[in-house]
Design a protein around this motif. Structure first.
Motif, mmCIF file in Angstrom:
data_model
loop_
_atom_site.group_PDB
_atom_site.id
_atom_site.type_symbol
_atom_site.label_atom_id
_atom_site.label_comp_id
_atom_site.label_asym_id
_atom_site.label_seq_id
_atom_site.Cartn_x
_atom_site.Cartn_y
_atom_site.Cartn_z
ATOM 1 N N UNK A 52 43.537 7.322 -47.580
ATOM 2 C CA UNK A 52 42.718 6.566 -48.040
ATOM 3 C C UNK A 52 42.489 6.785 -49.599
ATOM 4 N N UNK A 53 42.424 7.844 -49.931
ATOM 5 C CA UNK A 53 42.179 8.549 -51.378
ATOM 6 C C UNK A 53 43.492 7.980 -52.254
ATOM 7 N N UNK A 54 44.798 7.897 -51.556
ATOM 8 C CA UNK A 54 45.873 7.717 -52.283
ATOM 9 C C UNK A 54 45.987 6.223 -52.746
ATOM 10 N N UNK A 55 45.320 5.292 -51.756
ATOM 11 C CA UNK A 55 45.246 3.950 -52.044
ATOM 12 C C UNK A 55 44.017 3.265 -52.156
ATOM 13 N N UNK A 56 43.172 3.557 -53.262
ATOM 14 C CA UNK A 56 41.847 3.097 -53.733
ATOM 15 C C UNK A 56 42.178 1.578 -53.597
ATOM 16 N N UNK A 57 41.243 0.682 -53.187
ATOM 17 C CA UNK A 57 41.218 -0.637 -53.149
ATOM 18 C C UNK A 57 42.025 -1.314 -52.404
ATOM 19 N N UNK A 58 42.837 -0.714 -51.478
ATOM 20 C CA UNK A 58 43.765 -1.351 -50.582
ATOM 21 C C UNK A 58 42.976 -2.089 -49.417
ATOM 22 N N UNK A 59 41.865 -1.206 -48.836
ATOM 23 C CA UNK A 59 41.201 -2.077 -47.951
ATOM 24 C C UNK A 59 40.486 -3.357 -48.235
ATOM 25 N N UNK A 60 40.088 -3.330 -49.386
ATOM 26 C CA UNK A 60 39.274 -4.351 -50.123
ATOM 27 C C UNK A 60 40.294 -5.632 -50.062
ATOM 28 N N UNK A 61 41.346 -5.233 -50.694
ATOM 29 C CA UNK A 61 42.482 -6.491 -50.902
ATOM 30 C C UNK A 61 42.912 -7.056 -49.557
ATOM 31 N N UNK A 62 42.713 -6.093 -48.522
ATOM 32 C CA UNK A 62 43.163 -6.757 -47.359
ATOM 33 C C UNK A 62 41.937 -7.834 -46.713
ATOM 34 N N UNK A 63 40.899 -7.498 -47.094
ATOM 35 C CA UNK A 63 39.783 -8.319 -46.548
ATOM 36 C C UNK A 63 39.904 -9.651 -47.237
ATOM 37 N N UNK A 64 40.584 -9.748 -48.352
ATOM 38 C CA UNK A 64 40.619 -10.945 -49.133
ATOM 39 C C UNK A 64 41.820 -11.949 -48.618
ATOM 40 N N UNK A 65 42.761 -11.262 -47.820
ATOM 41 C CA UNK A 65 43.842 -12.123 -47.168
ATOM 42 C C UNK A 65 43.302 -12.788 -46.119
ATOM 43 N N UNK A 66 44.332 -13.756 -45.599
ATOM 44 C CA UNK A 66 44.094 -14.438 -44.423
ATOM 45 C C UNK A 66 44.889 -13.806 -43.302
ATOM 46 N N UNK A 67 44.496 -13.888 -42.049
ATOM 47 C CA UNK A 67 45.269 -13.572 -40.825
ATOM 48 C C UNK A 67 45.256 -14.530 -39.919
ATOM 49 N N UNK A 68 46.432 -14.608 -39.405
ATOM 50 C CA UNK A 68 46.432 -15.461 -38.180
ATOM 51 C C UNK A 68 45.712 -15.048 -36.837
ATOM 52 N N UNK A 69 45.231 -14.129 -36.888
ATOM 53 C CA UNK A 69 44.565 -13.236 -35.815
ATOM 54 C C UNK A 69 43.188 -13.276 -35.920
ATOM 55 N N UNK A 70 42.452 -14.075 -36.719
ATOM 56 C CA UNK A 70 41.114 -13.931 -37.056
ATOM 57 C C UNK A 70 40.287 -14.617 -35.766
ATOM 58 N N UNK A 71 40.815 -15.784 -35.598
ATOM 59 C CA UNK A 71 40.224 -16.579 -34.199
ATOM 60 C C UNK A 71 40.289 -15.562 -33.156
ATOM 61 N N UNK A 72 41.173 -14.952 -32.788
ATOM 62 C CA UNK A 72 41.039 -14.052 -31.662
ATOM 63 C C UNK A 72 39.983 -12.965 -31.860
ATOM 64 N N UNK A 73 40.199 -12.412 -32.935
ATOM 65 C CA UNK A 73 39.197 -11.244 -33.274
ATOM 66 C C UNK A 73 37.675 -11.697 -33.005
ATOM 67 N N UNK A 74 37.181 -12.907 -33.811
ATOM 68 C CA UNK A 74 35.945 -13.405 -33.345
ATOM 69 C C UNK A 74 35.772 -13.686 -32.029
ATOM 70 N N UNK A 75 36.680 -13.946 -31.330
ATOM 71 C CA UNK A 75 36.174 -14.301 -29.728
ATOM 72 C C UNK A 75 35.917 -12.931 -28.884
ATOM 73 N N UNK A 76 36.263 -11.874 -29.547
ATOM 74 C CA UNK A 76 36.159 -10.415 -28.734
ATOM 75 C C UNK A 76 34.889 -9.778 -29.391
ATOM 76 N N UNK A 77 34.313 -10.112 -30.461
ATOM 77 C CA UNK A 77 33.305 -9.378 -30.979
ATOM 78 C C UNK A 77 31.978 -9.273 -30.213
ATOM 79 N N UNK A 78 31.617 -10.288 -29.362
ATOM 80 C CA UNK A 78 30.531 -10.240 -28.267
ATOM 81 C C UNK A 78 30.739 -9.431 -27.394
ATOM 82 N N UNK A 79 31.958 -9.056 -27.033
ATOM 83 C CA UNK A 79 32.271 -8.291 -25.415
ATOM 84 C C UNK A 79 32.680 -6.951 -25.961
ATOM 85 N N UNK A 80 32.980 -6.720 -27.250
ATOM 86 C CA UNK A 80 33.611 -5.301 -27.376
ATOM 87 C C UNK A 80 32.138 -4.232 -27.554
#
Length: 240
Positions: free
Chosen positions: A105-133
């Motif tokens: 994490x210390x070696x790659x500052x800003x990487x996590x924030x950049x990932x959140x700005x990108x699209x993922x084909x898995x987003x719909x599946x992730x949202x379906x599981x939120x309430x049952x996790x």
């Protein structure tokens, strides 16, 4: 949907309303009324023992230490303490230092924030599981259900869980996303920030063998189950 942003006090109010009057154990899970204190994870003697171990762990942890340089008696002591259990109060730091995720994490500052700005084909599946996790945990209880944004803002824990799983699916598309991963991510979020949880989850997925466990074919899980079955048959035939 890209990374979910916190809606400030609205999320806090939602969580407070959902959990009003709930009795929680020390880990934040809802405890049914009448549950004996021992089963709820309480106990003065157990807490005292854990505090003693926590002091010892604090002495072992140093800034930048990865535990990888431990040899001889130092390594034996580290392994012995791990097997006894890492005290709750130091788990976040010990897990990050021992795994190397803190250094990544210390070696790659800003990487996590950049990932959140990108699209993922898995987003719909992730949202379906939120309430049952982990739905009985204080962080993850409440709307939305089945990704229904009209039900109101998600509890802060669900928002963070979505972000972590989304980021990993972009960071490591070979793993992508499955529900087993969500439970690990949710557990990490009960101890640390979402960015810290992401980096530790990335290490678990990419460097600790879970990459094959969490693929869509579950090849690693199938192999592990077969090995467990063979070991049980050989070592514990009566149980098998």
């Amino acid at each position: 949907m890209r990374g979910w942003r916190s809606s400030g006090n609205r999320n806090s109010a939602t969580v407070d309303a959902v959990n009003a009057g709930a009795v929680l154990d020390r880990y934040g899970f809802v405890v049914d009324e009448g549950t004996p204190p021992a089963l709820a994870g309480e106990g003065t003697s157990a807490a005292r023992r854990e505090n003693v171990r926590a002091v010892k762990w604090q002495g072992m942890i140093s800034e930048g230490d990865t535990f990888l340089n431990l040899k001889g008696d130092g390594y034996k002591k580290f392994k012995s303490r791990v097997r006894k259990g890492v005290p709750d109060g130091v788990r976040a730091r010990v897990w990050q230092v021992a795994s190397g995720s803190m250094a990544l994490r210390a070696a790659q500052p800003g990487h996590y924030a950049s990932l959140l700005r990108q699209k993922s084909p898995m987003d719909a599946d992730i949202r379906k599981d939120l309430h049952r996790t982990m739905p009985r945990h204080v962080l993850f209880r409440g709307a939305p259900r089945n990704g229904d944004s009209s039900a109101g803002p998600p509890p802060d824990g669900q928002r963070q869980l979505y972000n972590v799983c989304h980021a990993l699916s972009v960071h490591n598309p070979t793993v992508g996303y499955n529900q087993a991963e969500a439970y690990v991510a949710a557990t990490l979020l009960t101890y640390m920030t979402e960015e810290e949880a992401f980096w530790l989850l990335a290490v678990i997925a990419g460097q600790r063998g879970y990459e094959r466990m969490w693929t869509s074919t579950l090849e690693g899980w199938i192999e592990a189950r077969e090995r467990l079955d063979a070991l049980t048959r050989a070592m514990l035939p009566r149980l098998h």
